[in-house]
Design a protein around this motif. Sequence first.
Motif, PDB file in Angstrom:
ATOM      1  N   GLU A   8      24.678  66.140 -18.085  1.00 51.94           N
ATOM      2  CA  GLU A   8      24.010  67.157 -17.288  1.00 51.94           C
ATOM      3  C   GLU A   8      24.573  67.084 -15.869  1.00 51.94           C
ATOM      4  OE1 GLU A   8      20.089  66.126 -15.754  1.00 51.94           O
ATOM      5  OE2 GLU A   8      19.373  68.041 -16.495  1.00 51.94           O
ATOM      6  N   GLU A  10      23.877  68.714 -12.283  1.00 52.33           N
ATOM      7  CA  GLU A  10      22.779  69.494 -11.725  1.00 52.33           C
ATOM      8  C   GLU A  10      22.662  69.332 -10.221  1.00 52.33           C
ATOM      9  OE1 GLU A  10      18.857  67.404 -12.293  1.00 52.33           O
ATOM     10  OE2 GLU A  10      19.817  66.885 -10.418  1.00 52.33           O
ATOM     11  N   LYS A  12      19.614  70.114  -7.216  1.00 53.48           N
ATOM     12  CA  LYS A  12      18.251  70.564  -6.923  1.00 53.48           C
ATOM     13  C   LYS A  12      18.234  71.384  -5.650  1.00 53.48           C
ATOM     14  CE  LYS A  12      16.453  66.392  -9.058  1.00 53.48           C
ATOM     15  NZ  LYS A  12      16.514  66.968 -10.388  1.00 53.48           N
ATOM     16  N   ASP A  38       5.723  64.785 -19.101  1.00 54.28           N
ATOM     17  CA  ASP A  38       6.698  63.687 -19.179  1.00 54.28           C
ATOM     18  C   ASP A  38       5.980  62.364 -18.981  1.00 54.28           C
ATOM     19  OD1 ASP A  38       9.068  65.200 -19.505  1.00 54.28           O
ATOM     20  OD2 ASP A  38       9.210  65.550 -17.348  1.00 54.28           O
ATOM     21  N   TYR A  40       7.110  58.403 -18.499  1.00 53.55           N
ATOM     22  CA  TYR A  40       8.259  57.510 -18.274  1.00 53.55           C
ATOM     23  C   TYR A  40       7.854  56.061 -18.522  1.00 53.55           C
ATOM     24  CZ  TYR A  40      11.055  61.255 -16.262  1.00 53.55           C
ATOM     25  OH  TYR A  40      11.794  62.394 -16.092  1.00 53.55           O
ATOM     26  N   TRP A  54      16.454  56.155 -17.189  1.00 54.84           N
ATOM     27  CA  TRP A  54      15.150  56.834 -17.168  1.00 54.84           C
ATOM     28  C   TRP A  54      14.771  57.180 -18.590  1.00 54.84           C
ATOM     29  CZ3 TRP A  54      12.851  56.810 -12.434  1.00 54.84           C
ATOM     30  CH2 TRP A  54      13.695  56.455 -11.371  1.00 54.84           C
ATOM     31  N   ARG A  56      12.054  58.467 -21.212  1.00 48.98           N
ATOM     32  CA  ARG A  56      10.818  59.246 -21.179  1.00 48.98           C
ATOM     33  C   ARG A  56      10.537  59.859 -22.546  1.00 48.98           C
ATOM     34  NH1 ARG A  56      13.313  64.228 -17.748  1.00 48.98           N
ATOM     35  NH2 ARG A  56      14.303  65.295 -19.489  1.00 48.98           N
ATOM     36  N   TYR A 125      24.210  63.095 -15.015  1.00 48.01           N
ATOM     37  CA  TYR A 125      23.558  62.091 -15.852  1.00 48.01           C
ATOM     38  C   TYR A 125      23.913  62.348 -17.298  1.00 48.01           C
ATOM     39  CZ  TYR A 125      20.777  59.794 -12.326  1.00 48.01           C
ATOM     40  OH  TYR A 125      20.396  59.042 -11.254  1.00 48.01           O
ATOM     41  N   GLU A 127      22.699  62.454 -20.970  1.00 48.28           N
ATOM     42  CA  GLU A 127      21.410  62.621 -21.646  1.00 48.28           C
ATOM     43  C   GLU A 127      21.535  62.128 -23.073  1.00 48.28           C
ATOM     44  OE1 GLU A 127      19.266  66.422 -19.528  1.00 48.28           O
ATOM     45  OE2 GLU A 127      19.561  66.411 -21.692  1.00 48.28           O
ATOM     46  N   GLU A 198      16.309  73.729  -9.891  1.00 51.22           N
ATOM     47  CA  GLU A 198      17.470  72.968 -10.374  1.00 51.22           C
ATOM     48  C   GLU A 198      18.471  73.953 -10.974  1.00 51.22           C
ATOM     49  OE1 GLU A 198      16.495  69.127 -12.294  1.00 51.22           O
ATOM     50  OE2 GLU A 198      17.520  70.003 -14.015  1.00 51.22           O
ATOM     51  N   GLU A 200      21.716  73.959 -13.318  1.00 44.30           N
ATOM     52  CA  GLU A 200      22.161  72.944 -14.283  1.00 44.30           C
ATOM     53  C   GLU A 200      23.252  73.482 -15.196  1.00 44.30           C
ATOM     54  OE1 GLU A 200      18.930  70.654 -16.178  1.00 44.30           O
ATOM     55  OE2 GLU A 200      19.818  71.384 -18.044  1.00 44.30           O
ATOM     56  N   VAL A 231      17.690  67.172  -1.687  1.00 43.01           N
ATOM     57  CA  VAL A 231      16.348  67.578  -2.088  1.00 43.01           C
ATOM     58  C   VAL A 231      15.849  66.554  -3.106  1.00 43.01           C
ATOM     59  CG1 VAL A 231      15.053  69.328  -3.356  1.00 43.01           C
ATOM     60  CG2 VAL A 231      16.780  70.025  -1.678  1.00 43.01           C
ATOM     61  N   GLY A 233      13.963  64.842  -6.189  1.00 38.73           N
ATOM     62  CA  GLY A 233      13.482  65.307  -7.482  1.00 38.73           C
ATOM     63  C   GLY A 233      11.988  65.037  -7.633  1.00 38.73           C
ATOM     64  N   MET A 235      10.563  63.061  -9.637  1.00 38.13           N
ATOM     65  CA  MET A 235      10.252  61.638  -9.773  1.00 38.13           C
ATOM     66  C   MET A 235      10.201  60.935  -8.416  1.00 38.13           C
ATOM     67  SD  MET A 235       9.442  59.147 -11.593  1.00 38.13           S
ATOM     68  CE  MET A 235       9.781  59.459 -13.320  1.00 38.13           C
ATOM     69  N   LYS A 255      18.709  53.815  -5.455  1.00 40.91           N
ATOM     70  CA  LYS A 255      18.837  54.495  -6.740  1.00 40.91           C
ATOM     71  C   LYS A 255      18.043  55.777  -6.793  1.00 40.91           C
ATOM     72  CE  LYS A 255      21.234  51.419  -9.072  1.00 40.91           C
ATOM     73  NZ  LYS A 255      22.658  51.656  -9.237  1.00 40.91           N
ATOM     74  N   LEU A 256      17.431  56.180  -5.704  1.00 47.75           N
ATOM     75  CA  LEU A 256      16.584  57.364  -5.757  1.00 47.75           C
ATOM     76  C   LEU A 256      16.810  58.189  -4.515  1.00 47.75           C
ATOM     77  CD1 LEU A 256      14.325  58.294  -7.743  1.00 47.75           C
ATOM     78  CD2 LEU A 256      12.708  57.442  -6.085  1.00 47.75           C
TER      79      LEU A 256
HETATM   80  C1  V4E Z   1      17.723  61.165 -13.571  1.00 48.55           C
HETATM   81  C2  V4E Z   1      16.411  60.835 -12.977  1.00 48.55           C
HETATM   82  C3  V4E Z   1      15.205  61.085 -13.594  1.00 48.55           C
HETATM   83  C4  V4E Z   1      14.992  61.757 -14.889  1.00 48.55           C
HETATM   84  C5  V4E Z   1      14.532  63.151 -14.599  1.00 48.55           C
HETATM   85  O1  V4E Z   1      15.627  63.900 -14.251  1.00 48.55           O
HETATM   86  P1  V4E Z   1      15.619  65.154 -13.276  1.00 48.55           P
HETATM   87  O2  V4E Z   1      16.852  65.917 -13.554  1.00 48.55           O
HETATM   88  O3  V4E Z   1      15.428  64.691 -11.896  1.00 48.55           O
HETATM   89  O4  V4E Z   1      14.313  66.016 -13.603  1.00 48.55           O
HETATM   90  P2  V4E Z   1      13.870  66.885 -14.857  1.00 48.55           P
HETATM   91  O5  V4E Z   1      13.077  66.032 -15.734  1.00 48.55           O
HETATM   92  O6  V4E Z   1      13.171  68.067 -14.309  1.00 48.55           O
HETATM   93  O7  V4E Z   1      15.205  67.381 -15.532  1.00 48.55           O
HETATM   94  P3  V4E Z   1      15.484  67.951 -16.991  1.00 48.55           P
HETATM   95  O8  V4E Z   1      15.791  66.801 -17.876  1.00 48.55           O
HETATM   96  O9  V4E Z   1      14.280  68.688 -17.469  1.00 48.55           O
HETATM   97  O10 V4E Z   1      16.672  68.839 -16.810  1.00 48.55           O
HETATM   98  S1  V4E Z   1      13.936  60.562 -12.649  1.00 48.55           S
HETATM   99  C6  V4E Z   1      14.972  60.010 -11.457  1.00 48.55           C
HETATM  100  N1  V4E Z   1      16.254  60.232 -11.771  1.00 48.55           N
HETATM  101  C7  V4E Z   1      17.311  59.837 -10.907  1.00 48.55           C
HETATM  102  C8  V4E Z   1      17.315  60.637  -9.659  1.00 48.55           C
HETATM  103  C9  V4E Z   1      17.954  60.146  -8.542  1.00 48.55           C
HETATM  104  N2  V4E Z   1      18.584  58.970  -8.576  1.00 48.55           N
HETATM  105  N3  V4E Z   1      17.940  60.842  -7.381  1.00 48.55           N
HETATM  106  C10 V4E Z   1      17.336  62.050  -7.351  1.00 48.55           C
HETATM  107  C11 V4E Z   1      17.341  62.851  -6.083  1.00 48.55           C
HETATM  108  N4  V4E Z   1      16.722  62.561  -8.390  1.00 48.55           N
HETATM  109  C12 V4E Z   1      16.718  61.875  -9.544  1.00 48.55           C
END
Ligand code: V4E
Length: 261
Positions: A8, A10, A12, A38, A40, A54, A56, A125, A127, A198, A200, A231, A233, A235, A255-256
């Motif tokens: 993925e 992406e 934000k 979700d 986690y 992550w 979930r 990331y 998936e 987002e 993506e 921006v 997320g 989480m 990491k965040l």
């Molecule tokens: C990768 C990640 C997490 C898992 C959730 O991913 P995310 O793309 O942020 O949200 P979601 O669930 O809406 O996406 P979908 O799978 O539905 O497309 S939770 C935290 N992370 C890592 C992370 C990071 N290191 N930094 C930032 C800014 N965001 C997320």
Amino acid sequence: NLPSGSIEVEQKFIFGPGTVEKLVALGATPEGSVSFCDRYYDLPNMRLILADHWLRERTGAGWELKRPPQRLEGAAGSGSLTCAAVENQVPQRSPPEAPTSPPNSSRGSPQALKGGGQSHLAKQYEEVTHPRDIVDRVCGLLGVEVAAEWQADVAKMAEQLGLNEFARFVTLRRKFHLGDLNLDVDLDEADFGYAVGEIEAMVSEQLEIPSALQRIQKLGRQLDLDMTTPVPGKMSVYLHKFRPEHYEALVQARKLGKVGN
Ligand code: V4E
């Protein structure tokens, strides 16, 4: 549905009242709304999230593991990647500075952008969605042998390894698809009072990442989005609000995405 191990790409963004109109004017197809919860999971010592893994369970989708793209050397199974090649092609966001004040206590230009020289903040990331792959990856990271009864049963593995739920929230998502750019746009509203968009692209190999990044940048410009300010997320915001120890541990480990630069 893409295969387990897809990547993925992406970015934000913060959306406003005009975002939907702009999407429709650009020819985006509204794909309806969904709501999902979700949950986690991690060990009490945060072993998974400190390694940026992550795990979930999402209503309607089942178990999913998101983790950084992996190196090809020595890696087996679906979703293996050459991380170095990705890093060479993709300007990476520089890590946030060590916090000098509590989160949300100051405003100003994002630290992450200073001196970084990068043109965007998109992330990648892997998936993992196949239960057997999820069990393999989690056990590999934790250094435990895969028990026969876990092989296709993530819930059983989680229970027996002592992986506990540390975050749970519901998201209302409006979905759009841009056929010409082959991009999806999600506008999310989480039940704890945070909204985030987002853009993506799902790709199956790392060679496709640079083109995905270019398409994401193009759409961001067409939507008049600020594509240079980090921006957080859902989480990041959730942990900042409800799990401050997790949040601090992740900020220290860089990491965040930091909340409230
Ligand atoms: C990768 C990640 C997490 C898992 C959730 O991913 P995310 O793309 O942020 O949200 P979601 O669930 O809406 O996406 P979908 O799978 O539905 O497309 S939770 C935290 N992370 C890592 C992370 C990071 N290191 N930094 C930032 C800014 N965001 C997320």
